[in-house]
Write a protein that holds these residues in place. Structure first.
Motif, PDB file in Angstrom:
ATOM      1  N   VAL B 101       0.879  -1.178   0.000  1.00 12.88           N
ATOM      2  CA  VAL B 101       0.000   0.000   0.000  1.00 12.88           C
ATOM      3  C   VAL B 101       0.904   1.212   0.000  1.00 12.88           C
ATOM      4  N   LYS B 102       0.481   2.281  -0.659  1.00 11.53           N
ATOM      5  CA  LYS B 102       1.391   3.396  -0.823  1.00 11.53           C
ATOM      6  C   LYS B 102       0.833   4.730  -0.336  1.00 11.53           C
ATOM      7  N   GLY B 103      -0.352   5.121  -0.775  1.00  9.98           N
ATOM      8  CA  GLY B 103      -0.862   6.479  -0.550  1.00  9.98           C
ATOM      9  C   GLY B 103      -0.590   7.035   0.835  1.00  9.98           C
ATOM     10  N   PRO B 104      -1.295   6.582   1.859  1.00  5.70           N
ATOM     11  CA  PRO B 104      -1.127   7.169   3.193  1.00  5.70           C
ATOM     12  C   PRO B 104       0.239   6.868   3.799  1.00  5.70           C
ATOM     13  N   LEU B 105       0.863   5.760   3.372  1.00  7.78           N
ATOM     14  CA  LEU B 105       2.137   5.355   3.968  1.00  7.78           C
ATOM     15  C   LEU B 105       3.304   6.172   3.452  1.00  7.78           C
ATOM     16  N   VAL B 106       3.258   6.547   2.171  1.00  3.59           N
ATOM     17  CA  VAL B 106       4.308   7.388   1.607  1.00  3.59           C
ATOM     18  C   VAL B 106       4.257   8.760   2.282  1.00  3.59           C
ATOM     19  N   ALA B 107       3.051   9.300   2.445  1.00  2.45           N
ATOM     20  CA  ALA B 107       2.891  10.603   3.098  1.00  2.45           C
ATOM     21  C   ALA B 107       3.448  10.546   4.523  1.00  2.45           C
ATOM     22  N   VAL B 168      18.428  -3.369 -11.801  1.00  8.81           N
ATOM     23  CA  VAL B 168      19.490  -4.349 -11.575  1.00  8.81           C
ATOM     24  C   VAL B 168      18.895  -5.675 -11.083  1.00  8.81           C
ATOM     25  N   ALA B 169      17.804  -5.581 -10.304  1.00  3.02           N
ATOM     26  CA  ALA B 169      17.133  -6.797  -9.809  1.00  3.02           C
ATOM     27  C   ALA B 169      16.376  -7.522 -10.918  1.00  3.02           C
ATOM     28  N   GLY B 170      16.302  -6.880 -12.098  1.00  2.55           N
ATOM     29  CA  GLY B 170      15.636  -7.517 -13.233  1.00  2.55           C
ATOM     30  C   GLY B 170      14.170  -7.140 -13.375  1.00  2.55           C
ATOM     31  N   SER B 171      13.716  -6.169 -12.587  1.00  2.00           N
ATOM     32  CA  SER B 171      12.293  -5.809 -12.611  1.00  2.00           C
ATOM     33  C   SER B 171      11.962  -4.864 -13.759  1.00  2.00           C
ATOM     34  N   VAL B 172      10.691  -4.862 -14.115  1.00  2.00           N
ATOM     35  CA  VAL B 172      10.139  -3.908 -15.063  1.00  2.00           C
ATOM     36  C   VAL B 172       9.601  -2.753 -14.219  1.00  2.00           C
ATOM     37  N   VAL B 173      10.316  -1.624 -14.267  1.00  2.00           N
ATOM     38  CA  VAL B 173      10.010  -0.537 -13.332  1.00  2.00           C
ATOM     39  C   VAL B 173       9.082   0.499 -13.971  1.00  2.00           C
ATOM     40  N   SER B 174       8.058   0.892 -13.238  1.00  3.21           N
ATOM     41  CA  SER B 174       7.234   2.019 -13.683  1.00  3.21           C
ATOM     42  C   SER B 174       6.989   2.941 -12.503  1.00  3.21           C
ATOM     43  N   THR B 175       6.532   4.151 -12.777  1.00  3.76           N
ATOM     44  CA  THR B 175       6.252   5.076 -11.689  1.00  3.76           C
ATOM     45  C   THR B 175       4.785   5.476 -11.731  1.00  3.76           C
ATOM     46  N   MET B 176       4.254   5.806 -10.570  1.00  2.00           N
ATOM     47  CA  MET B 176       2.840   6.059 -10.423  1.00  2.00           C
ATOM     48  C   MET B 176       2.613   6.905  -9.168  1.00  2.00           C
ATOM     49  N   ASP B 177       1.643   7.768  -9.207  1.00  3.06           N
ATOM     50  CA  ASP B 177       1.242   8.485  -7.991  1.00  3.06           C
ATOM     51  C   ASP B 177       0.864   7.458  -6.911  1.00  3.06           C
ATOM     52  N   PRO B 178       1.236   7.698  -5.650  1.00  2.00           N
ATOM     53  CA  PRO B 178       0.944   6.711  -4.591  1.00  2.00           C
ATOM     54  C   PRO B 178      -0.540   6.340  -4.490  1.00  2.00           C
ATOM     55  N   PHE B 179      -1.427   7.299  -4.686  1.00  2.00           N
ATOM     56  CA  PHE B 179      -2.850   6.965  -4.558  1.00  2.00           C
ATOM     57  C   PHE B 179      -3.390   6.253  -5.795  1.00  2.00           C
ATOM     58  N   VAL B 180      -2.814   6.546  -6.955  1.00  2.00           N
ATOM     59  CA  VAL B 180      -3.167   5.779  -8.159  1.00  2.00           C
ATOM     60  C   VAL B 180      -2.689   4.332  -7.974  1.00  2.00           C
ATOM     61  N   HIS B 181      -1.483   4.181  -7.414  1.00  2.00           N
ATOM     62  CA  HIS B 181      -0.990   2.828  -7.094  1.00  2.00           C
ATOM     63  C   HIS B 181      -2.017   2.044  -6.272  1.00  2.00           C
ATOM     64  N   ASP B 182      -2.573   2.695  -5.256  1.00  2.00           N
ATOM     65  CA  ASP B 182      -3.510   1.978  -4.377  1.00  2.00           C
ATOM     66  C   ASP B 182      -4.822   1.656  -5.093  1.00  2.00           C
ATOM     67  N   HIS B 183      -5.182   2.494  -6.052  1.00  2.00           N
ATOM     68  CA  HIS B 183      -6.339   2.182  -6.900  1.00  2.00           C
ATOM     69  C   HIS B 183      -6.038   0.935  -7.743  1.00  2.00           C
ATOM     70  N   VAL B 184      -4.909   0.962  -8.430  1.00  2.00           N
ATOM     71  CA  VAL B 184      -4.552  -0.131  -9.346  1.00  2.00           C
ATOM     72  C   VAL B 184      -4.346  -1.442  -8.583  1.00  2.00           C
TER      73      VAL B 184
END
Lengths: 290, 290
Positions: B101-107, B168-184
């Protein structure tokens, strides 16, 4: 276990009917296995794969001389098929099926049997998100459960021959009343299919309603993939299963919705210990499945 | 891509924290990787598996000299941890996490950062029904998605270093607003977990309510096993994820229940063509996931 058949008719040479044909060809002493189907390409594949010896267009030509008829078509078509050829069955012929619903269908099939012919309901529980004989295998039923659903009308010798056939296929065979079968399978198979199909459609709904342009499904991990694998199953087949088991299934959907709403209430009110208790209960039961 | 760290502190050396440690040990130029955790047995395993160089009891001893701190504990414990050591972070230290979870936790995490230290939210989407460093692997993140959730407060250089680490870990990295992350993730991960846990509990309910002595779960096939695999995940971890994303999740549970009820209405009324349409819609979307 020895198994001899003079003539086997497989009506519907798909994944299940075709794989059973391969088993009979390899392990039973069957003089001739005749396939009946609508698609000639598929029937030719069935011959090439060793599922049937030959195929005929008119089911009567396969059924008339058969001592075993395997009805492996969608459950909704049983009446149509039985009406077309049941009165041509020879005395002591056994008709068995492979359908996922049993209660009303076994009763229906029994009603179609002429004097001396025997119906035995069977349901091999084997993976089915792929279809067609091309996906078939002689090992499809190995270590899978197969449920036979005898009734008071079932001939004991016919039941034993069908049981032997499924044991030869490598299945773990059990017997159950046809309506108990629909209760059990409604819970452990039909409800999970409803759950998986509806989950994908819920995500499509969330996507449509959302203001965000992010493609939700592209962010799915292994969890969603597993949870919804069976939503790739045949809509036609599952439509029929849902309809033929509608009463039980609707009852179970209600139980599922109640569980979802209960968990939602715990989440909404922030009742962490109640949530954990629910998840722990599920985890413990789930671990029994491994 | 080169990656150098003087001292890395991994707070919470479980499946994710431990696997990331293995990646950093193998591929990054890290002078020292220090683990922090509660269970000494697990920390010893982490050293043996090459996830960390050593471990300490007091997190301050690991964090004080670190230029990278990986917070890999359950999301509910972030505040507790950050309160204990955030003021001891050195200037330019990067704190990153691996939470679902990202939104409230990142803040919250940003608010704890002292002047000069940088928080970067990250969520590697990797299988998690197993826990503990013993289940970890240097390949856990390979070809998996990792979502970074920068905000207006995120330091661009810190973001780039964390991105490089996950590449480096081999992941496919993308970026997203923390609250959009929690929606997705609420839709594609948290909701499926709710669905799987509740499905198992619904079957337990059906079992309890039923007059039949048949053990339902013993008749399950591959469908139920797949559909509920994630119900074996950690109740403690998912309790916290559900609570921290409660608003979105409750909204999505409602959408799911609506879908179930709609499908139930079609089944109840025997509307075969409506059922088939719903299943076909799901099947087509599901096939995109393969």
């Amino acid at each position: 276990m020895t198994l001899h058949f003079k003539q086997v008719a497989i009506v519907g040479v798909g994944l299940i009917g075709g794989s059973l044909g391969m088993v009979l060809k390899r392990d039973a002493d069957a003089d001739c296995i005749i396939g009946v189907g609508r698609r000639v390409g598929n029937l030719r594949t069935a011959v090439q794969m060793g599922a049937i010896d030959r195929y005929v267009e008119d089911p009567v030509d396969a059924v008339a001389g058969a001592d075993l008829v395997v009805l492996a078509t969608p459950v909704d078509s049983y009446a149509h098929h039985l009406k077309a050829w049941a009165d041509r069955l020879q005395p002591e012929a056994i008709v068995t099926d492979v359908g996922s619903v049993k209660g009303p269908l076994v009763a229906q099939a029994e009603a179609f049997m002429p004097e001396g012919a025997h119906f035995v309901g069977a349901h091999p529980i084997a993976g089915r998100e792929k279809t067609g004989v091309a996906a078939g295998s002689v090992d499809l039923f190995r270590q899978a459960r197969c449920i036979l659903t005898p009734t008071v009308r079932t001939n004991p010798q016919a039941l034993e021959r069908v049981r032997t056939m499924w044991e030869v296929a490598g299945s773990v065979v059990s017997t159950m009343d046809p309506f108990v079968h629909d209760h059990v399978l409604g819970a452990v198979s039909h409800l999970p299919h409803v759950a998986a199909y509806a989950l994908i459609n819920a995500l499509l709904d969330v996507q449509t309603r959302s203001a965000s342009a992010v493609d939700l499904l592209s962010f799915s991990g292994g969890g969603l993939r597993d949870t919804t694998r069976i939503a790739a199953s045949s809509p036609e087949m599952w439509r029929d299963i849902f309809l033929w088991n509608r009463q039980k299934l609707c009852e179970f959907i209600d139980v599922y919705v109640q569980q979802l709403q209960q968990l939602k209430r715990c989440i909404e009110t922030g009742d962490g210990s109640a949530i954990e208790k629910e998840l722990e209960r599920a985890k413990q039961a789930r671990e029994r499945l491994n």
